[in-house]
Design an enzyme around this catalytic site. Sequence first.
Site, PDB file in Angstrom:
ATOM      1  N   HIS A  54       2.891   4.153  -5.596  1.00 23.10           N
ATOM      2  CA  HIS A  54       3.430   2.786  -5.607  1.00 23.10           C
ATOM      3  C   HIS A  54       3.044   2.021  -6.875  1.00 23.10           C
ATOM      4  O   HIS A  54       3.435   0.866  -7.042  1.00 23.10           O
ATOM      5  CB  HIS A  54       2.971   2.014  -4.371  1.00 23.10           C
ATOM      6  CG  HIS A  54       3.792   2.315  -3.165  1.00 23.10           C
ATOM      7  ND1 HIS A  54       5.057   1.801  -2.984  1.00 23.10           N
ATOM      8  CD2 HIS A  54       3.546   3.103  -2.090  1.00 23.10           C
ATOM      9  CE1 HIS A  54       5.544   2.240  -1.839  1.00 23.10           C
ATOM     10  NE2 HIS A  54       4.651   3.036  -1.276  1.00 23.10           N
ATOM     11  N   LYS A 100      10.132   6.420  -6.476  1.00 25.12           N
ATOM     12  CA  LYS A 100      10.097   4.984  -6.171  1.00 25.12           C
ATOM     13  C   LYS A 100      10.635   4.215  -7.378  1.00 25.12           C
ATOM     14  O   LYS A 100      11.834   4.207  -7.606  1.00 25.12           O
ATOM     15  CB  LYS A 100       8.698   4.602  -5.731  1.00 25.12           C
ATOM     16  CG  LYS A 100       8.421   5.179  -4.341  1.00 25.12           C
ATOM     17  CD  LYS A 100       7.017   5.060  -3.851  1.00 25.12           C
ATOM     18  CE  LYS A 100       6.939   5.624  -2.434  1.00 25.12           C
ATOM     19  NZ  LYS A 100       5.640   6.180  -2.099  1.00 25.12           N
ATOM     20  N   SER A 142       0.043   1.841   0.383  1.00 22.76           N
ATOM     21  CA  SER A 142       1.467   1.615   0.608  1.00 22.76           C
ATOM     22  C   SER A 142       1.776   0.663   1.753  1.00 22.76           C
ATOM     23  O   SER A 142       2.846   0.086   1.792  1.00 22.76           O
ATOM     24  CB  SER A 142       2.179   2.945   0.813  1.00 22.76           C
ATOM     25  OG  SER A 142       1.466   3.774   1.695  1.00 22.76           O
TER      26      SER A 142
HETATM   27  C1  LIG Z   1       5.502   7.421  -1.261  1.00 21.36           C
HETATM   28  C2  LIG Z   1       4.216   8.055  -1.488  1.00 21.36           C
HETATM   29  C3  LIG Z   1       4.118   9.420  -1.686  1.00 21.36           C
HETATM   30  C4  LIG Z   1       5.304  10.318  -1.551  1.00 21.36           C
HETATM   31  O1  LIG Z   1       6.127  10.223  -2.665  1.00 21.36           O
HETATM   32  P1  LIG Z   1       7.584  10.892  -2.597  1.00 21.36           P
HETATM   33  O2  LIG Z   1       7.936  11.079  -4.027  1.00 21.36           O
HETATM   34  O3  LIG Z   1       8.452   9.936  -1.857  1.00 21.36           O
HETATM   35  O4  LIG Z   1       7.416  12.175  -1.882  1.00 21.36           O
HETATM   36  C5  LIG Z   1       2.881   9.971  -1.971  1.00 21.36           C
HETATM   37  N1  LIG Z   1       1.777   9.201  -2.033  1.00 21.36           N
HETATM   38  C6  LIG Z   1       1.832   7.875  -1.829  1.00 21.36           C
HETATM   39  C7  LIG Z   1       0.591   7.074  -1.937  1.00 21.36           C
HETATM   40  C8  LIG Z   1       3.048   7.250  -1.541  1.00 21.36           C
HETATM   41  O5  LIG Z   1       3.109   5.947  -1.330  1.00 21.36           O
END
Ligand SMILES: *Cc1c(COP(=O)(O)O)cnc(C)c1O
Length: 399
Positions: free
Chosen positions: A217, A248, A189
Amino acid sequence: MVQNTSQASKRLDFVKDDIQQLKDDHLYQELVSFSGKQGTEITIDGKKVLNFSANNYLGLTDHPTIVKAAKQAIDDYGVGAGAVRTIIGTMDIHQELERRLAAYKHTEATLTLQSGFTANMAAIPPIMGEGDAIISDALNHASIIDAVRLTKGVTKKIYQHADMNDLETQLKATKSARRRLVVTDGVFSMDGDLAPLPDIVALCEQYDAVLMVDDAHASGVFGKNGRGTTDHFNLNGRVDIQVGTLSKAIGSVGGYVASTQAMRDLMINKARPLLFSTSHPPSVVMSCLAAIDLLEKDSSLIDKLWYNTRYFKAGMKNIGLPADSESPIVPVIVGESEKAQELSRRLFEEGIYVRAIVYPTVAMDKARVRVMINATHTQAQLDRAIETFQKVGKELGLI
Ligand SMILES: *Cc1c(COP(=O)(O)O)cnc(C)c1O
Protein backbone atom coordinates in the site's frame (compact mmCIF):
# COMPACT_ATOMS: atom_id res chain seq x y z
CA MET A 1 -23.06 -38.88 -15.29
CA VAL A 2 -26.07 -37.09 -13.91
CA GLN A 3 -26.22 -39.49 -11.01
CA ASN A 4 -22.54 -38.92 -10.24
CA THR A 5 -23.04 -35.20 -10.21
CA SER A 6 -25.90 -35.35 -7.74
CA GLN A 7 -23.98 -37.72 -5.47
CA ALA A 8 -21.02 -35.42 -5.60
CA SER A 9 -23.12 -32.39 -4.76
CA LYS A 10 -24.64 -34.31 -1.85
CA ARG A 11 -21.19 -35.03 -0.50
CA LEU A 12 -20.57 -31.29 -0.64
CA ASP A 13 -23.67 -30.42 1.36
CA PHE A 14 -21.51 -29.42 4.31
CA VAL A 15 -20.45 -26.41 2.23
CA LYS A 16 -24.01 -25.13 2.38
CA ASP A 17 -23.98 -25.53 6.15
CA ASP A 18 -20.76 -23.54 6.33
CA ILE A 19 -22.33 -20.81 4.25
CA GLN A 20 -25.40 -20.71 6.47
CA GLN A 21 -23.09 -20.31 9.46
CA LEU A 22 -21.40 -17.33 7.82
CA LYS A 23 -24.80 -15.80 7.09
CA ASP A 24 -25.97 -16.35 10.68
CA ASP A 25 -22.81 -14.60 11.88
CA HIS A 26 -23.32 -11.68 9.45
CA LEU A 27 -19.96 -12.50 7.89
CA TYR A 28 -21.15 -13.70 4.52
CA GLN A 29 -19.97 -11.71 1.53
CA GLU A 30 -20.86 -11.85 -2.13
CA LEU A 31 -18.95 -10.65 -5.12
CA VAL A 32 -20.03 -7.28 -6.42
CA SER A 33 -19.34 -6.66 -10.07
CA PHE A 34 -19.34 -3.41 -11.97
CA SER A 35 -19.58 -2.69 -15.65
CA GLY A 36 -17.06 -0.67 -17.62
CA LYS A 37 -13.70 0.62 -16.40
CA GLN A 38 -12.32 0.84 -12.91
CA GLY A 39 -12.69 4.50 -11.99
CA THR A 40 -14.17 6.98 -9.53
CA GLU A 41 -17.60 6.62 -11.15
CA ILE A 42 -18.77 3.08 -11.69
CA THR A 43 -22.03 1.30 -12.46
CA ILE A 44 -23.20 -1.54 -10.22
CA ASP A 45 -26.49 -3.29 -11.04
CA GLY A 46 -27.36 -0.41 -13.37
CA LYS A 47 -26.84 2.14 -10.59
CA LYS A 48 -24.19 4.83 -10.96
CA VAL A 49 -22.15 5.24 -7.79
CA LEU A 50 -18.97 6.96 -6.68
CA ASN A 51 -16.22 4.46 -6.07
CA PHE A 52 -14.37 4.83 -2.78
CA SER A 53 -13.06 1.29 -2.49
CA ALA A 54 -10.35 0.85 -5.12
CA ASN A 55 -6.61 0.57 -4.53
CA ASN A 56 -6.24 2.46 -7.80
CA TYR A 57 -4.54 5.28 -5.85
CA LEU A 58 -3.23 7.18 -8.86
CA GLY A 59 -5.91 6.28 -11.40
CA LEU A 60 -3.36 4.36 -13.47
CA THR A 61 -5.68 1.45 -14.34
CA ASP A 62 -6.84 3.38 -17.40
CA HIS A 63 -4.16 6.05 -17.81
CA PRO A 64 -3.85 6.72 -21.58
CA THR A 65 -0.04 6.38 -21.74
CA ILE A 66 -0.15 3.08 -19.90
CA VAL A 67 -3.06 1.68 -21.89
CA LYS A 68 -1.15 2.56 -25.06
CA ALA A 69 1.95 0.74 -23.82
CA ALA A 70 -0.12 -2.37 -23.05
CA LYS A 71 -1.72 -2.38 -26.51
CA GLN A 72 1.63 -1.94 -28.21
CA ALA A 73 3.02 -4.83 -26.16
CA ILE A 74 0.32 -7.17 -27.46
CA ASP A 75 1.22 -6.26 -31.06
CA ASP A 76 4.94 -6.61 -30.39
CA TYR A 77 5.02 -9.66 -28.12
CA GLY A 78 1.60 -11.36 -28.07
CA VAL A 79 -0.63 -12.04 -25.09
CA GLY A 80 1.32 -14.55 -23.01
CA ALA A 81 4.79 -15.43 -21.80
CA GLY A 82 4.28 -19.10 -22.60
CA ALA A 83 6.30 -20.67 -19.80
CA VAL A 84 7.56 -20.24 -16.27
CA ARG A 85 10.52 -17.91 -15.82
CA THR A 86 13.12 -20.68 -15.49
CA ILE A 87 12.06 -22.62 -18.61
CA ILE A 88 11.51 -20.09 -21.41
CA GLY A 89 9.18 -17.52 -19.83
CA THR A 90 11.72 -14.76 -19.28
CA MET A 91 11.51 -12.17 -22.03
CA ASP A 92 13.97 -9.29 -22.34
CA ILE A 93 11.20 -7.01 -21.13
CA HIS A 94 10.82 -8.95 -17.85
CA GLN A 95 14.50 -8.32 -17.13
CA GLU A 96 14.19 -4.70 -18.26
CA LEU A 97 11.32 -4.13 -15.80
CA GLU A 98 13.39 -5.69 -13.02
CA ARG A 99 16.39 -3.45 -13.76
CA ARG A 100 14.14 -0.40 -13.84
CA LEU A 101 12.47 -1.35 -10.55
CA ALA A 102 15.86 -1.88 -8.91
CA ALA A 103 17.05 1.57 -10.00
CA TYR A 104 13.75 3.09 -8.88
CA LYS A 105 13.95 1.40 -5.46
CA HIS A 106 17.68 2.11 -4.99
CA THR A 107 18.40 -1.59 -4.50
CA GLU A 108 20.91 -3.90 -6.16
CA ALA A 109 18.28 -6.07 -7.83
CA THR A 110 14.60 -6.97 -7.97
CA LEU A 111 12.58 -10.00 -8.96
CA THR A 112 9.01 -9.64 -10.21
CA LEU A 113 6.29 -12.14 -9.37
CA GLN A 114 2.72 -12.60 -10.58
CA SER A 115 1.30 -10.71 -7.59
CA GLY A 116 2.22 -9.08 -4.32
CA PHE A 117 0.77 -12.16 -2.66
CA THR A 118 3.18 -14.48 -4.48
CA ALA A 119 6.08 -12.04 -3.93
CA ASN A 120 5.81 -12.78 -0.20
CA MET A 121 5.68 -16.52 -0.96
CA ALA A 122 8.82 -16.05 -3.05
CA ALA A 123 10.77 -14.02 -0.51
CA ILE A 124 10.30 -15.80 2.81
CA PRO A 125 10.49 -19.61 2.42
CA PRO A 126 13.80 -19.63 0.47
CA ILE A 127 15.71 -17.92 3.29
CA MET A 128 14.07 -19.37 6.38
CA GLY A 129 14.53 -22.95 7.57
CA GLU A 130 15.51 -25.25 10.42
CA GLY A 131 16.71 -23.33 13.46
CA ASP A 132 15.62 -19.92 12.21
CA ALA A 133 13.08 -17.49 13.68
CA ILE A 134 10.55 -15.17 12.07
CA ILE A 135 9.17 -12.27 14.07
CA SER A 136 6.03 -10.83 12.51
CA ASP A 137 3.72 -7.89 13.33
CA ALA A 138 0.31 -9.06 14.59
CA LEU A 139 -1.53 -7.15 11.86
CA ASN A 140 0.59 -8.23 8.90
CA HIS A 141 -1.12 -9.02 5.62
CA ALA A 142 -2.52 -12.52 5.01
CA SER A 143 0.10 -13.17 2.33
CA ILE A 144 2.90 -12.67 4.86
CA ILE A 145 1.13 -14.95 7.33
CA ASP A 146 0.73 -17.63 4.66
CA ALA A 147 4.34 -17.24 3.50
CA VAL A 148 5.51 -17.75 7.09
CA ARG A 149 3.29 -20.85 7.32
CA LEU A 150 5.09 -22.33 4.32
CA THR A 151 8.43 -22.40 6.13
CA LYS A 152 9.59 -25.53 7.97
CA GLY A 153 11.38 -25.86 11.29
CA VAL A 154 11.14 -22.13 11.97
CA THR A 155 10.25 -20.56 15.33
CA LYS A 156 7.34 -18.21 14.67
CA LYS A 157 6.83 -15.20 16.90
CA ILE A 158 4.23 -12.49 16.65
CA TYR A 159 4.74 -9.07 18.23
CA GLN A 160 1.89 -6.79 19.24
CA HIS A 161 1.04 -4.41 16.44
CA ALA A 162 3.77 -1.76 16.06
CA ASP A 163 4.85 -2.39 19.67
CA MET A 164 8.61 -1.86 19.82
CA ASN A 165 8.94 -3.14 23.38
CA ASP A 166 7.33 -6.38 22.35
CA LEU A 167 9.48 -6.60 19.21
CA GLU A 168 12.57 -6.22 21.39
CA THR A 169 11.25 -8.90 23.77
CA GLN A 170 10.82 -11.29 20.82
CA LEU A 171 14.29 -10.44 19.52
CA LYS A 172 15.76 -11.25 22.94
CA ALA A 173 13.72 -14.48 23.11
CA THR A 174 15.14 -15.71 19.79
CA LYS A 175 18.83 -15.00 20.46
CA SER A 176 19.83 -18.61 19.85
CA ALA A 177 18.24 -18.76 16.39
CA ARG A 178 20.52 -19.37 13.41
CA ARG A 179 18.99 -16.49 11.41
CA ARG A 180 16.24 -14.08 12.32
CA LEU A 181 13.77 -12.29 10.07
CA VAL A 182 11.61 -9.41 11.22
CA VAL A 183 8.72 -8.78 8.85
CA THR A 184 6.19 -5.97 8.73
CA ASP A 185 3.77 -4.23 6.42
CA GLY A 186 5.00 -0.73 5.55
CA VAL A 187 1.43 0.58 5.51
CA PHE A 188 -1.15 -1.59 7.25
CA SER A 189 -3.94 -2.25 4.82
CA MET A 190 -6.92 -2.20 7.16
CA ASP A 191 -6.00 0.68 9.48
CA GLY A 192 -3.88 2.74 7.11
CA ASP A 193 -1.18 3.34 9.71
CA LEU A 194 2.58 3.20 9.08
CA ALA A 195 5.00 0.77 10.67
CA PRO A 196 7.46 2.64 12.94
CA LEU A 197 10.25 1.79 10.52
CA PRO A 198 13.08 3.90 11.97
CA ASP A 199 12.66 2.11 15.32
CA ILE A 200 12.32 -1.29 13.67
CA VAL A 201 15.49 -0.68 11.63
CA ALA A 202 17.38 0.35 14.78
CA LEU A 203 16.28 -2.80 16.63
CA CYS A 204 17.14 -5.06 13.68
CA GLU A 205 20.59 -3.48 13.48
CA GLN A 206 21.10 -3.84 17.24
CA TYR A 207 20.01 -7.50 17.28
CA ASP A 208 21.41 -8.43 13.88
CA ALA A 209 18.09 -9.50 12.38
CA VAL A 210 17.16 -9.35 8.69
CA LEU A 211 14.36 -6.86 8.02
CA MET A 212 11.66 -7.30 5.41
CA VAL A 213 9.02 -4.64 4.68
CA ASP A 214 5.93 -5.30 2.56
CA ASP A 215 5.15 -1.99 0.92
CA ALA A 216 2.08 -3.00 -1.09
CA HIS A 217 0.00 0.00 0.00
CA ALA A 218 3.05 2.30 0.01
CA SER A 219 4.19 1.56 -3.55
CA GLY A 220 3.42 4.67 -5.59
CA VAL A 221 2.04 6.41 -2.50
CA PHE A 222 4.84 7.06 0.03
CA GLY A 223 8.42 8.26 -0.51
CA LYS A 224 9.92 10.32 -3.31
CA ASN A 225 8.08 9.49 -6.57
CA GLY A 226 6.27 6.72 -4.69
CA ARG A 227 9.35 4.65 -3.79
CA GLY A 228 7.76 3.43 -0.57
CA THR A 229 8.16 3.69 3.18
CA THR A 230 11.90 2.94 3.20
CA ASP A 231 12.48 6.07 1.15
CA HIS A 232 9.80 7.99 3.07
CA PHE A 233 11.76 7.45 6.30
CA ASN A 234 15.16 8.04 4.64
CA LEU A 235 16.18 4.45 5.31
CA ASN A 236 17.51 3.55 1.86
CA GLY A 237 20.16 0.85 2.23
CA ARG A 238 18.99 -0.17 5.70
CA VAL A 239 15.99 -2.38 4.86
CA ASP A 240 17.19 -5.77 3.61
CA ILE A 241 14.12 -6.89 1.67
CA GLN A 242 11.35 -4.71 0.29
CA VAL A 243 8.25 -6.21 -1.26
CA GLY A 244 6.18 -4.02 -3.56
CA THR A 245 3.02 -4.50 -5.54
CA LEU A 246 2.25 -3.54 -9.12
CA SER A 247 -1.47 -4.19 -8.55
CA LYS A 248 -2.44 -1.15 -6.51
CA ALA A 249 -1.07 2.32 -7.32
CA ILE A 250 0.88 0.98 -10.32
CA GLY A 251 -2.47 0.03 -11.83
CA SER A 252 -1.84 -3.40 -13.32
CA VAL A 253 -1.01 -6.63 -11.50
CA GLY A 254 2.11 -8.14 -10.00
CA GLY A 255 4.57 -7.90 -7.17
CA TYR A 256 8.30 -7.64 -6.73
CA VAL A 257 11.01 -8.29 -4.22
CA ALA A 258 13.66 -5.57 -4.11
CA SER A 259 16.85 -6.66 -2.37
CA THR A 260 20.38 -7.81 -3.18
CA GLN A 261 21.57 -9.57 -6.34
CA ALA A 262 22.24 -12.69 -4.26
CA MET A 263 18.70 -12.64 -2.91
CA ARG A 264 17.37 -12.42 -6.47
CA ASP A 265 19.60 -15.30 -7.58
CA LEU A 266 18.49 -17.47 -4.66
CA MET A 267 14.80 -16.80 -5.32
CA ILE A 268 15.26 -17.73 -9.00
CA ASN A 269 16.46 -21.10 -7.74
CA LYS A 270 14.08 -21.64 -4.84
CA ALA A 271 10.97 -19.46 -5.03
CA ARG A 272 8.10 -21.77 -5.88
CA PRO A 273 5.74 -19.18 -7.41
CA LEU A 274 8.54 -18.34 -9.85
CA LEU A 275 9.54 -21.93 -10.53
CA PHE A 276 6.06 -23.37 -10.93
CA SER A 277 3.82 -20.60 -12.27
CA THR A 278 3.92 -18.72 -15.56
CA SER A 279 5.34 -15.21 -15.70
CA HIS A 280 3.57 -11.96 -16.51
CA PRO A 281 2.09 -11.47 -19.95
CA PRO A 282 3.93 -8.81 -21.99
CA SER A 283 1.09 -6.29 -21.72
CA VAL A 284 1.41 -6.33 -17.94
CA VAL A 285 5.19 -5.92 -18.10
CA MET A 286 4.94 -2.95 -20.48
CA SER A 287 2.14 -1.35 -18.43
CA CYS A 288 4.34 -1.52 -15.36
CA LEU A 289 7.33 -0.09 -17.22
CA ALA A 290 5.17 2.79 -18.47
CA ALA A 291 3.88 3.39 -14.94
CA ILE A 292 7.40 3.51 -13.49
CA ASP A 293 8.42 5.93 -16.27
CA LEU A 294 5.49 8.12 -15.36
CA LEU A 295 6.19 8.07 -11.61
CA GLU A 296 9.88 8.87 -12.07
CA LYS A 297 9.12 11.82 -14.35
CA ASP A 298 6.21 13.38 -12.55
CA SER A 299 4.89 13.27 -8.99
CA SER A 300 1.79 15.39 -9.62
CA LEU A 301 -0.58 12.43 -9.30
CA ILE A 302 0.98 11.51 -5.95
CA ASP A 303 0.67 15.14 -4.81
CA LYS A 304 -3.00 15.11 -5.84
CA LEU A 305 -3.58 11.86 -3.97
CA TRP A 306 -2.23 13.45 -0.79
CA TYR A 307 -4.17 16.66 -1.34
CA ASN A 308 -7.38 14.61 -1.68
CA THR A 309 -6.51 12.54 1.38
CA ARG A 310 -6.02 15.61 3.58
CA TYR A 311 -9.18 17.21 2.20
CA PHE A 312 -11.33 14.14 2.85
CA LYS A 313 -10.00 13.53 6.36
CA ALA A 314 -10.55 17.18 7.32
CA GLY A 315 -14.15 16.87 6.07
CA MET A 316 -14.75 13.67 8.04
CA LYS A 317 -13.33 15.28 11.16
CA ASN A 318 -15.75 18.18 10.66
CA ILE A 319 -18.77 15.89 10.63
CA GLY A 320 -17.59 13.99 13.71
CA LEU A 321 -16.27 10.85 12.03
CA PRO A 322 -12.52 11.38 12.41
CA ALA A 323 -10.26 8.74 10.90
CA ASP A 324 -7.06 7.95 12.68
CA SER A 325 -4.83 6.91 9.77
CA GLU A 326 -1.63 8.10 8.15
CA SER A 327 -2.39 7.18 4.56
CA PRO A 328 -5.09 7.41 1.87
CA ILE A 329 -6.69 4.38 3.57
CA VAL A 330 -9.45 5.84 5.73
CA PRO A 331 -11.11 3.30 8.03
CA VAL A 332 -14.44 4.20 9.61
CA ILE A 333 -14.62 1.66 12.42
CA VAL A 334 -18.10 0.85 13.70
CA GLY A 335 -17.57 -2.36 15.69
CA GLU A 336 -20.07 -5.07 14.80
CA SER A 337 -20.04 -6.71 11.38
CA GLU A 338 -23.77 -6.19 11.01
CA LYS A 339 -23.41 -2.45 11.57
CA ALA A 340 -20.55 -2.12 9.08
CA GLN A 341 -22.58 -3.95 6.46
CA GLU A 342 -25.60 -1.76 7.18
CA LEU A 343 -23.48 1.39 6.83
CA SER A 344 -22.04 0.15 3.54
CA ARG A 345 -25.52 -0.75 2.27
CA ARG A 346 -27.00 2.66 3.14
CA LEU A 347 -24.04 4.51 1.59
CA PHE A 348 -24.59 2.48 -1.57
CA GLU A 349 -28.27 3.41 -1.68
CA GLU A 350 -27.16 7.02 -1.47
CA GLY A 351 -24.67 6.52 -4.33
CA ILE A 352 -21.37 5.94 -2.52
CA TYR A 353 -19.63 2.60 -2.85
CA VAL A 354 -17.55 1.87 0.24
CA ARG A 355 -16.98 -1.76 1.06
CA ALA A 356 -17.55 -3.14 4.52
CA ILE A 357 -14.56 -5.02 5.94
CA VAL A 358 -15.44 -7.69 8.46
CA TYR A 359 -13.96 -10.70 10.23
CA PRO A 360 -11.72 -12.54 9.35
CA THR A 361 -10.10 -9.67 7.42
CA VAL A 362 -10.24 -7.59 10.61
CA ALA A 363 -10.88 -8.50 14.25
CA MET A 364 -14.44 -9.55 15.12
CA ASP A 365 -15.21 -6.32 17.05
CA LYS A 366 -13.41 -3.98 14.63
CA ALA A 367 -15.70 -4.18 11.60
CA ARG A 368 -15.57 -1.09 9.47
CA VAL A 369 -16.10 0.48 6.14
CA ARG A 370 -12.82 1.37 4.50
CA VAL A 371 -12.66 4.46 2.33
CA MET A 372 -9.90 4.47 -0.27
CA ILE A 373 -8.94 7.90 -1.58
CA ASN A 374 -7.64 8.17 -5.15
CA ALA A 375 -5.87 11.01 -6.95
CA THR A 376 -8.65 10.96 -9.54
CA HIS A 377 -11.47 11.84 -7.12
CA THR A 378 -12.74 15.35 -7.81
CA GLN A 379 -13.43 17.80 -5.02
CA ALA A 380 -17.16 17.54 -5.79
CA GLN A 381 -16.98 13.74 -5.41
CA LEU A 382 -15.14 14.05 -2.09
CA ASP A 383 -17.74 16.56 -0.88
CA ARG A 384 -20.57 14.25 -1.86
CA ALA A 385 -18.99 11.38 0.03
CA ILE A 386 -18.56 13.48 3.17
CA GLU A 387 -22.16 14.76 3.00
CA THR A 388 -23.44 11.23 2.54
CA PHE A 389 -21.41 9.95 5.49
CA GLN A 390 -22.95 12.72 7.57
CA LYS A 391 -26.50 11.83 6.54
CA VAL A 392 -26.14 8.07 6.95
CA GLY A 393 -23.91 8.40 10.02
CA LYS A 394 -26.67 10.33 11.83
CA GLU A 395 -29.27 7.82 10.71
CA LEU A 396 -27.28 4.93 12.18
CA GLY A 397 -26.42 6.78 15.38
CA LEU A 398 -22.70 7.01 14.63
CA ILE A 399 -22.71 10.80 14.99
C1 LIG B 1 -2.56 -6.04 -1.28
C2 LIG B 1 -1.44 -6.56 -0.53
C3 LIG B 1 -0.71 -7.64 -0.99
C4 LIG B 1 -1.12 -8.40 -2.21
O1 LIG B 1 -0.79 -7.70 -3.36
P1 LIG B 1 -1.39 -8.21 -4.76
O2 LIG B 1 -0.47 -7.63 -5.76
O3 LIG B 1 -2.79 -7.70 -4.83
O4 LIG B 1 -1.33 -9.69 -4.72
C5 LIG B 1 0.40 -8.06 -0.27
N1 LIG B 1 0.76 -7.44 0.87
C6 LIG B 1 0.07 -6.39 1.35
C7 LIG B 1 0.53 -5.74 2.60
C8 LIG B 1 -1.06 -5.92 0.68
O5 LIG B 1 -1.75 -4.90 1.15
